[in-house]
Design a protein around this motif. Structure first.
Motif, PDB file in Angstrom:
ATOM      1  N   GLU A 197      -6.194 -33.240 -45.127  1.00  0.00           N
ATOM      2  CA  GLU A 197      -5.524 -33.727 -43.758  1.00  0.00           C
ATOM      3  C   GLU A 197      -4.116 -33.633 -43.277  1.00  0.00           C
ATOM      4  N   GLY A 198      -3.925 -32.347 -43.520  1.00  0.00           N
ATOM      5  CA  GLY A 198      -2.641 -32.100 -43.075  1.00  0.00           C
ATOM      6  C   GLY A 198      -1.951 -32.500 -41.632  1.00  0.00           C
ATOM      7  N   ILE A 199      -3.019 -32.376 -40.886  1.00  0.00           N
ATOM      8  CA  ILE A 199      -2.471 -32.617 -39.350  1.00  0.00           C
ATOM      9  C   ILE A 199      -2.075 -34.353 -39.341  1.00  0.00           C
ATOM     10  N   CYS A 200      -2.893 -35.134 -40.051  1.00  0.00           N
ATOM     11  CA  CYS A 200      -2.682 -36.648 -39.976  1.00  0.00           C
ATOM     12  C   CYS A 200      -1.603 -36.754 -40.787  1.00  0.00           C
ATOM     13  N   PRO A 255      -0.139 -21.088 -25.494  1.00  0.00           N
ATOM     14  CA  PRO A 255      -1.019 -21.493 -26.724  1.00  0.00           C
ATOM     15  C   PRO A 255      -0.876 -20.601 -27.674  1.00  0.00           C
ATOM     16  N   ARG A 256      -0.858 -20.881 -28.666  1.00  0.00           N
ATOM     17  CA  ARG A 256      -1.267 -19.973 -30.223  1.00  0.00           C
ATOM     18  C   ARG A 256      -2.222 -20.452 -31.207  1.00  0.00           C
ATOM     19  N   GLU A 257      -2.563 -19.461 -31.954  1.00  0.00           N
ATOM     20  CA  GLU A 257      -3.768 -19.858 -32.712  1.00  0.00           C
ATOM     21  C   GLU A 257      -2.879 -20.162 -34.254  1.00  0.00           C
ATOM     22  N   ARG A 289      12.852 -17.222 -32.794  1.00  0.00           N
ATOM     23  CA  ARG A 289      12.700 -17.686 -34.066  1.00  0.00           C
ATOM     24  C   ARG A 289      14.004 -17.910 -34.792  1.00  0.00           C
ATOM     25  N   VAL A 290      13.927 -19.030 -35.587  1.00  0.00           N
ATOM     26  CA  VAL A 290      15.156 -19.384 -36.489  1.00  0.00           C
ATOM     27  C   VAL A 290      15.293 -18.699 -37.602  1.00  0.00           C
ATOM     28  N   THR A 291      16.551 -17.960 -37.712  1.00  0.00           N
ATOM     29  CA  THR A 291      16.990 -17.233 -38.916  1.00  0.00           C
ATOM     30  C   THR A 291      17.787 -17.591 -39.987  1.00  0.00           C
ATOM     31  N   GLY A 344       6.091 -32.467 -41.917  1.00  0.00           N
ATOM     32  CA  GLY A 344       5.000 -31.905 -41.785  1.00  0.00           C
ATOM     33  C   GLY A 344       4.821 -31.028 -42.915  1.00  0.00           C
ATOM     34  N   ASP A 345       4.218 -29.804 -43.047  1.00  0.00           N
ATOM     35  CA  ASP A 345       4.126 -28.850 -44.069  1.00  0.00           C
ATOM     36  C   ASP A 345       5.236 -28.401 -44.446  1.00  0.00           C
ATOM     37  N   ALA A 346       6.487 -28.508 -43.747  1.00  0.00           N
ATOM     38  CA  ALA A 346       7.761 -27.960 -44.398  1.00  0.00           C
ATOM     39  C   ALA A 346       8.172 -28.667 -45.379  1.00  0.00           C
ATOM     40  N   CYS A 390      -6.444 -22.920 -39.699  1.00  0.00           N
ATOM     41  CA  CYS A 390      -6.703 -24.373 -40.134  1.00  0.00           C
ATOM     42  C   CYS A 390      -8.222 -24.674 -39.821  1.00  0.00           C
ATOM     43  N   SER A 391      -8.744 -25.575 -40.737  1.00  0.00           N
ATOM     44  CA  SER A 391     -10.317 -25.822 -40.647  1.00  0.00           C
ATOM     45  C   SER A 391     -10.405 -26.685 -39.245  1.00  0.00           C
ATOM     46  N   GLU A 392      -9.387 -27.336 -38.772  1.00  0.00           N
ATOM     47  CA  GLU A 392      -9.335 -27.940 -37.544  1.00  0.00           C
ATOM     48  C   GLU A 392     -10.356 -29.259 -37.381  1.00  0.00           C
ATOM     49  N   TYR A 393     -10.123 -30.136 -38.519  1.00  0.00           N
ATOM     50  CA  TYR A 393     -11.024 -31.292 -38.986  1.00  0.00           C
ATOM     51  C   TYR A 393      -9.958 -32.363 -38.980  1.00  0.00           C
ATOM     52  N   MET A 394     -10.202 -33.245 -37.909  1.00  0.00           N
ATOM     53  CA  MET A 394      -9.483 -34.618 -37.938  1.00  0.00           C
ATOM     54  C   MET A 394     -10.312 -35.916 -38.382  1.00  0.00           C
ATOM     55  N   GLY A 428       4.490 -27.408 -34.008  1.00  0.00           N
ATOM     56  CA  GLY A 428       3.137 -27.654 -34.598  1.00  0.00           C
ATOM     57  C   GLY A 428       3.079 -29.417 -34.231  1.00  0.00           C
ATOM     58  N   PRO A 429       1.803 -29.700 -34.899  1.00  0.00           N
ATOM     59  CA  PRO A 429       1.822 -31.480 -34.748  1.00  0.00           C
ATOM     60  C   PRO A 429       3.128 -32.380 -35.218  1.00  0.00           C
ATOM     61  N   ALA A 430       3.922 -31.706 -36.335  1.00  0.00           N
ATOM     62  CA  ALA A 430       4.826 -32.561 -36.960  1.00  0.00           C
ATOM     63  C   ALA A 430       6.024 -32.367 -35.739  1.00  0.00           C
ATOM     64  N   GLY A 431       6.352 -31.242 -35.531  1.00  0.00           N
ATOM     65  CA  GLY A 431       7.663 -31.050 -34.681  1.00  0.00           C
ATOM     66  C   GLY A 431       7.272 -31.765 -33.233  1.00  0.00           C
ATOM     67  N   PRO A 466     -10.162 -26.881 -31.484  1.00  0.00           N
ATOM     68  CA  PRO A 466      -9.355 -25.612 -31.847  1.00  0.00           C
ATOM     69  C   PRO A 466      -7.784 -26.054 -31.753  1.00  0.00           C
ATOM     70  N   ARG A 467      -7.008 -25.588 -32.911  1.00  0.00           N
ATOM     71  CA  ARG A 467      -5.569 -25.880 -32.923  1.00  0.00           C
ATOM     72  C   ARG A 467      -4.991 -25.234 -31.632  1.00  0.00           C
ATOM     73  N   ARG A 468      -5.468 -24.254 -31.091  1.00  0.00           N
ATOM     74  CA  ARG A 468      -4.894 -23.614 -30.008  1.00  0.00           C
ATOM     75  C   ARG A 468      -4.801 -24.782 -29.012  1.00  0.00           C
ATOM     76  N   LEU A 496      12.742 -25.762 -30.683  1.00  0.00           N
ATOM     77  CA  LEU A 496      12.278 -24.218 -30.823  1.00  0.00           C
ATOM     78  C   LEU A 496      11.219 -23.637 -31.542  1.00  0.00           C
ATOM     79  N   ASP A 497      10.379 -22.778 -30.939  1.00  0.00           N
ATOM     80  CA  ASP A 497       9.236 -22.290 -31.982  1.00  0.00           C
ATOM     81  C   ASP A 497       9.270 -20.639 -31.674  1.00  0.00           C
ATOM     82  N   ARG A 498       9.041 -20.051 -32.724  1.00  0.00           N
ATOM     83  CA  ARG A 498       8.890 -18.406 -32.669  1.00  0.00           C
ATOM     84  C   ARG A 498       7.825 -18.111 -31.931  1.00  0.00           C
ATOM     85  N   ALA A 499       6.774 -18.995 -31.779  1.00  0.00           N
ATOM     86  CA  ALA A 499       5.328 -18.501 -31.019  1.00  0.00           C
ATOM     87  C   ALA A 499       5.558 -18.681 -29.672  1.00  0.00           C
TER      88      ALA A 499
HETATM   89  C1  LIG Z   1      -6.721 -22.770 -44.440  1.00  0.00           C
HETATM   90  C2  LIG Z   1      -6.302 -24.305 -43.949  1.00  0.00           C
HETATM   91  C3  LIG Z   1      -7.047 -25.242 -43.470  1.00  0.00           C
HETATM   92  C4  LIG Z   1      -6.570 -26.394 -42.950  1.00  0.00           C
HETATM   93  N1  LIG Z   1      -7.479 -27.432 -42.452  1.00  0.00           N
HETATM   94  C5  LIG Z   1      -7.026 -28.495 -41.997  1.00  0.00           C
HETATM   95  C6  LIG Z   1      -7.969 -29.560 -41.415  1.00  0.00           C
HETATM   96  O1  LIG Z   1      -9.222 -29.283 -41.401  1.00  0.00           O
HETATM   97  N2  LIG Z   1      -7.362 -30.673 -40.974  1.00  0.00           N
HETATM   98  C7  LIG Z   1      -6.033 -30.925 -41.314  1.00  0.00           C
HETATM   99  O2  LIG Z   1      -5.591 -32.032 -40.918  1.00  0.00           O
HETATM  100  N3  LIG Z   1      -5.198 -29.961 -41.731  1.00  0.00           N
HETATM  101  C8  LIG Z   1      -5.516 -28.911 -42.296  1.00  0.00           C
HETATM  102  N4  LIG Z   1      -4.646 -27.985 -42.675  1.00  0.00           N
HETATM  103  C9  LIG Z   1      -3.252 -28.292 -42.648  1.00  0.00           C
HETATM  104  C10 LIG Z   1      -2.685 -28.275 -41.234  1.00  0.00           C
HETATM  105  O3  LIG Z   1      -3.083 -27.003 -40.688  1.00  0.00           O
HETATM  106  C11 LIG Z   1      -1.282 -28.475 -41.584  1.00  0.00           C
HETATM  107  O4  LIG Z   1      -0.896 -29.487 -42.400  1.00  0.00           O
HETATM  108  C12 LIG Z   1      -0.608 -28.623 -40.209  1.00  0.00           C
HETATM  109  O5  LIG Z   1      -0.722 -27.434 -39.209  1.00  0.00           O
HETATM  110  C13 LIG Z   1       0.958 -29.234 -40.317  1.00  0.00           C
HETATM  111  O6  LIG Z   1       1.575 -29.196 -39.087  1.00  0.00           O
HETATM  112  P1  LIG Z   1       3.147 -28.636 -39.046  1.00  0.00           P
HETATM  113  O7  LIG Z   1       3.505 -29.002 -37.571  1.00  0.00           O
HETATM  114  O8  LIG Z   1       3.888 -29.107 -40.106  1.00  0.00           O
HETATM  115  O9  LIG Z   1       3.066 -27.042 -39.042  1.00  0.00           O
HETATM  116  P2  LIG Z   1       2.575 -26.077 -38.269  1.00  0.00           P
HETATM  117  O10 LIG Z   1       1.164 -26.361 -37.636  1.00  0.00           O
HETATM  118  O11 LIG Z   1       2.101 -24.982 -39.099  1.00  0.00           O
HETATM  119  O12 LIG Z   1       3.589 -25.896 -36.932  1.00  0.00           O
HETATM  120  C14 LIG Z   1       4.717 -24.906 -37.420  1.00  0.00           C
HETATM  121  C15 LIG Z   1       5.196 -24.227 -36.265  1.00  0.00           C
HETATM  122  O13 LIG Z   1       6.523 -23.638 -36.615  1.00  0.00           O
HETATM  123  C16 LIG Z   1       6.421 -22.520 -35.981  1.00  0.00           C
HETATM  124  N5  LIG Z   1       7.531 -21.720 -36.726  1.00  0.00           N
HETATM  125  C17 LIG Z   1       7.572 -21.304 -38.215  1.00  0.00           C
HETATM  126  N6  LIG Z   1       8.586 -20.712 -38.473  1.00  0.00           N
HETATM  127  C18 LIG Z   1       9.530 -20.747 -37.416  1.00  0.00           C
HETATM  128  C19 LIG Z   1      10.839 -20.118 -37.171  1.00  0.00           C
HETATM  129  N7  LIG Z   1      11.359 -19.369 -38.471  1.00  0.00           N
HETATM  130  N8  LIG Z   1      11.628 -20.189 -36.164  1.00  0.00           N
HETATM  131  C20 LIG Z   1      10.848 -21.169 -35.174  1.00  0.00           C
HETATM  132  N9  LIG Z   1       9.709 -21.413 -35.201  1.00  0.00           N
HETATM  133  C21 LIG Z   1       8.834 -21.447 -36.437  1.00  0.00           C
HETATM  134  C22 LIG Z   1       5.243 -22.047 -35.699  1.00  0.00           C
HETATM  135  O14 LIG Z   1       5.319 -21.030 -34.995  1.00  0.00           O
HETATM  136  C23 LIG Z   1       4.365 -23.140 -35.640  1.00  0.00           C
HETATM  137  O15 LIG Z   1       4.234 -23.253 -34.568  1.00  0.00           O
HETATM  138  C24 LIG Z   1      -5.209 -26.579 -43.117  1.00  0.00           C
HETATM  139  C25 LIG Z   1      -4.260 -25.733 -43.486  1.00  0.00           C
HETATM  140  C26 LIG Z   1      -4.930 -24.470 -43.957  1.00  0.00           C
HETATM  141  C27 LIG Z   1      -3.831 -23.351 -44.383  1.00  0.00           C
END
Ligand SMILES: Cc1cc2nc3c(=O)[nH]c(=O)nc-3n(C[C@H](O)[C@H](O)[C@H](O)COP(=O)(O)OP(=O)(O)OC[C@H]3O[C@@H](n4cnc5c(N)ncnc54)[C@H](O)[C@@H]3O)c2cc1C
Length: 406
Positions: free
Chosen positions: A304-307, A42-44, A133-135, A292-294, A47-51, A16-19, A109-111, A36-39
């Motif tokens: 603003e989780g993407i930011c 492009p994958r869905e 997928r990491v286990t 990131g979200d982790a 997210c509300s997809e607002y930046m 995702g954006p963090a990785g 779109p996040r895709r 490594l990514d489990r997906a």
């Molecule tokens: C309903 C909702 C609305 C949101 N709206 C907004 C918004 O409008 N604007 C905004 O800025 N943020 C928004 N966010 C937050 C935003 O989506 C996240 O903060 C952002 O995606 C975090 O990025 P990330 O890279 O940490 O995680 P992710 O984008 O979730 O990426 C994690 C990646 O890890 C992979 N993965 C997971 N588990 C494993 C595994 N075991 N092994 C290998 N790969 C794995 C996944 O496939 C994925 O590709 C929203 C979140 C939600 C739930």
């Protein structure tokens, strides 16, 4: 079990954006990075997809903005918030003050966003392995030294590395396996769809707060709108297997949304995600760093989780680059500057998120605050702060807070 993969300097889990942003930063500095990514992209992603303009600035720094601008997104002017009691505010990036990167944010779109970032990671020299997928985590010499992962064909392999970056999002397996996960204060779930021809959409995102949750409408371009419903996790008991029926019923109960969204016009199935109650005890441990979200999930209402993911990735890159430059184990002490930098960077954001989250639980207070912010010309400042280009302390001060409520 296949033979171990060749060791790398850095192993990033999650594209995702963090990785991807962490991988781009480190690979560009010459480190050997595997992701490594489990997906399979492009994958869905739900997210509300607002930046905001600040997220856009970070995308520019990563060198992907021209590609993203050429896609069919919407240059967002700001956000309109409607409280349950009917009061409204409009916050515009261009009028917020400070020095936004540009007067508009971006809805896309996040895709497309995530696939673009991952491609940039590959171009920077990252080895990307999808569908894996990491286990489990590997322990070497008393610290984390890699992961075990399972490919789509069921085969397992160990991936050793000097340091692991857990960027695997909400519900991170890496954080859980490292014992760093803990439950946070939010217990909400979201239902997110792409819908065509939502009536009355302009260049502004909309947030409509209802009695139990809220709905975000975000114009994605090309006639598509992102429709996201966020409700308390207990509401899942009312779904009874009929996600579309529940979604429609909840949208119809919110005055500013009712009648505008036709489920006949759904362009992407409703994705259900949550509960959002993930946090981590610490963002680093011996051989591991979370980003990131982790590391920390921000409520989408203000978050603003993407930011935050891109900001966290930049902080992680700085610490990891220093840590990798010296021989020897990369233990928690060496990673401590990242933890301290996160605290400095996100403290104000964490406080604002909790303040707004608590205010939303009291509809009358929230309604009054929204009305005051609009009437007193303070809405643009709030949108600049939640959009991360104005200091949080512009809001977190007695004068602003008093004028907002009294
Ligand atoms: C309903 C909702 C609305 C949101 N709206 C907004 C918004 O409008 N604007 C905004 O800025 N943020 C928004 N966010 C937050 C935003 O989506 C996240 O903060 C952002 O995606 C975090 O990025 P990330 O890279 O940490 O995680 P992710 O984008 O979730 O990426 C994690 C990646 O890890 C992979 N993965 C997971 N588990 C494993 C595994 N075991 N092994 C290998 N790969 C794995 C996944 O496939 C994925 O590709 C929203 C979140 C939600 C739930």
């Amino acid at each position: 079990m296949k033979p171990d993969a060749a060791p790398t300097d850095v192993l990033v889990i999650g594209g995702g954006p963090a990785g991807s942003a962490t991988a781009i930063g480190l690979a560009r500095q010459g480190h050997r990075v595997r992701l490594l990514d489990r997906a399979v992209f492009p994958r869905e992603k739900a997210c509300s997809e607002y930046m905001s303009p600040e997220a856009v600035r970070q995308l520019d720094a990563l060198g992907v903005l021209a590609t993203l601008d050429a896609m069919q997104g919407t240059p967002l002017e700001g956000t309109r918030v409607t409280a349950a009691g009917g009061s409204r505010l409009v916050g515009r990036f261009a009028l917020a003050g400070g020095a936004p990167f540009r007067p508009t944010g971006l809805a896309l779109p996040r895709r497309d966003l995530d696939a673009t970032l991952l491609r940039a990671a590959v171009a920077a020299g990252t080895e990307v392995i999808e569908g894996t997928r990491v286990t489990a985590l590997l322990e070497r010499n008393g610290m984390i030294g890699g992961v075990v992962a399972r490919a789509h064909d069921g085969s397992e392999q160990c991936y050793p590395a000097r340091v692991v970056v857990g960027a695997d999002g909400l519900g991170s397996v890496v954080a859980r396996r490292a014992g760093l996960h803990r439950r946070g204060w939010l217990a909400r779930v979201a239902f997110v769809a792409h819908v065509r021809d939502v009536a009355g959409m302009g260049m502004t995102a909309e947030m409509h707060v209802g009695a139990a949750g809220y709905v975000g409408l975000n114009p994605l371009g090309g006639g598509l709108t992102n429709v996201a419903l966020v409700v308390p996790a207990e509401a899942l008991h009312q779904v009874h297997g009929d996600v579309a029926g529940f979604f429609a019923q909840q949208l119809a109960a919110i005055p500013g949304v009712a009648g505008r969204v036709s489920l006949q016009r759904i362009a992407r199935e409703i994705m259900v995600t949550g509960p959002f109650d993930a946090m981590c005890r610490r963002s680093v441990t011996d051989g591991l760093l979370l980003v990131g979200d982790a590391a920390d999930f921000f409520d989408p209402f203000t978050g603003e989780g993407i930011c935050a993911a891109l900001t966290g990735a930049a902080l992680a890159t700085d610490t990891l680059h220093e840590a990798l430059a010296r021989p020897g184990p990369i233990d928690a002490r060496r990673l401590a500057p990242y933890r301290a930098a996160r605290r400095r960077t996100f403290l104000g954001k964490w406080i604002i998120e909790r303040l707004i989250g608590h205010a939303m639980r009291s509809p009358r207070l929230f309604d009054r605050a929204v009305a005051r912010l609009e009437r007193r010309g303070m809405a643009d400042t709030l949108i600049g702060v939640t959009g991360d280009f104005l200091s949080p302390w512009r809001v977190l001060n007695p004068v602003f807070l008093t004028r907002m409520v009294f």
